[in-house]
Design an enzyme around this catalytic site. Structure first.
Site, PDB file in Angstrom:
ATOM      1  N   SER A   7       0.838  -1.194   0.000  1.00 60.84           N
ATOM      2  CA  SER A   7       0.000   0.000   0.000  1.00 60.84           C
ATOM      3  C   SER A   7       0.881   1.256   0.000  1.00 60.84           C
ATOM      4  CB  SER A   7      -0.967  -0.058   1.188  1.00 60.84           C
ATOM      5  OG  SER A   7      -1.986   0.907   1.054  1.00 60.84           O
ATOM      6  N   ASP A  19      -9.109  -5.395  -5.229  1.00 60.87           N
ATOM      7  CA  ASP A  19      -8.280  -4.419  -4.523  1.00 60.87           C
ATOM      8  C   ASP A  19      -8.807  -2.998  -4.701  1.00 60.87           C
ATOM      9  OD1 ASP A  19      -6.002  -3.125  -3.360  1.00 60.87           O
ATOM     10  OD2 ASP A  19      -4.689  -4.669  -4.200  1.00 60.87           O
ATOM     11  N   HIS A  42      -7.201  -5.826  -1.017  1.00 62.71           N
ATOM     12  CA  HIS A  42      -6.014  -5.025  -0.726  1.00 62.71           C
ATOM     13  C   HIS A  42      -5.003  -5.757   0.148  1.00 62.71           C
ATOM     14  CE1 HIS A  42      -3.949  -1.221  -0.809  1.00 62.71           C
ATOM     15  NE2 HIS A  42      -3.976  -1.079   0.504  1.00 62.71           N
TER      16      HIS A  42
END
Length: 318
Positions: free
Chosen positions: A113, A253, A280
């Protein structure tokens, strides 16, 4: 699997502050296996939710290094620091300081991320310590991220969208109705494991207890980005990356294909992989499959140096 690796922790001076580091060494180390440094997301979410990536230590015979970035977790907290203190360059400097302090000549770097965004920032600077980059569930720009979040919000049930819009307009983001509506988005696109994995909850709890970095740079949640990172982009610098690079994401995601497409098209020789059925937090949803994909990539580049010459792109999308 029984975890046989040994874990040590320490504080590394970073100017007048301290970076907390967790070093996981395998029971049976491989001499040719370079260490893996893991960058957590947020910014400000601490290492807890990506800690299970440390199982790569015994699975591949390599040392795995986690650390809490400045401002969160076990590192120095700075709740009174001004907004302009929290910049990508600060965290690039922290990484470089850590590598130097640990005496690491060459490492693999994995970022999840925000950690992948930071990994890209490190990559475009061509840090000589990098043997490879793994950019996981990350956008190449926050405007692309915000556009993707808006599109995903449009797919939520009408009553959920209405609650989000109403409370964002009123500024009542701590209202239980808003929190519940936000959870619908998270359950679809952030982590599809129920109940919430304890490691993930640990990172959330510490961020909520000390939200300075996350709220300053990102905003109140994953899809309402009003922080200082709102205009961030690395797209126009990606051609500077000369390190073997893997880009991965989940099918559902919040980092949709549009957000990471610049990595796939602008980094020479890049490898991409999409995990079917995941969102994610692939590393929590499909941990063994995720680690196997990462381990395969790392093993190919343990001996990679700056003689690396990409010879085209490899697409493992599935």
């Amino acid at each position: 699997m029984t975890l046989m690796s040994s874990v040590t922790t320490r504080l590394i001076p970073f100017g007048e502050y301290s970076t907390w580091v967790r070093i996981e060494k395998p029971d049976a180390p491989r001499e040719d296996a370079l260490p893996l440094v893991v960058l957590h997301g947020g910014p400000g979410m601490a290492h807890n939710y990506v800690r299970n990536i440390g199982l790569i230590a015994d699975e591949t015979g390599r040392t795995v290094i986690h650390y809490d970035q400045l401002g969160c977790g076990n590192s120095t907290h700075l709740p009174d620091a001004p907004a302009d203190f929290w910049t990508p360059q600060l965290f690039v400097d922290e990484f470089e300081n850590l590598v130097d302090a640990l005496g690491l000549d060459q490492v693999h770097l994995l970022g999840q991320s925000w950690g992948g965004m930071l990994a890209a920032e490190i990559g475009v600077r061509r840090n000589p310590a990098l043997a490879s980059l793994s950019i996981c569930n990350s956008p190449a720009s926050m405007p692309l991220w915000s556009q993707a979040a808006s599109a995903l919000r449009d797919e939520l049930p009408p009553e959920v969208q209405s609650a989000l819009d109403r409370h964002e307009a009123a500024g009542t983001l701590d209202d239980p109705e808003y929190v519940a509506a936000s959870a619908v988005f998270y359950e679809r696109h952030v982590c599809r494991v129920t109940p919430t994995p304890p490691d993930f909850q640990e990172s959330v709890d510490q961020m909520e207890a000390e939200p300075t970095v996350y709220h300053t740079m990102n905003g109140p949640n994953e899809f309402h980005v009003v922080g200082t990172l709102g205009s961030w982009t690395v797209v126009d610098r990606l051609d500077r990356i000369d390190t073997p690079t893997l880009v991965v994401a989940g099918e559902f995601d919040e980092a949709t294909p549009a957000t990471w497409e610049p990595f796939a098209t602008r980094i020479a020789g890049v490898t991409t992989h999409v995990f079917a059925g995941a969102s994610h937090c692939v590393h929590l949803e499909q941990p063994e499959i995720f680690r196997a994909e990462i381990a395969h990539f790392l093993s190919k580049h343990d001996l990679s140096t700056h003689d690396y010459s990409p010879s085209g792109r490899r697409d493992l999308t599935s």
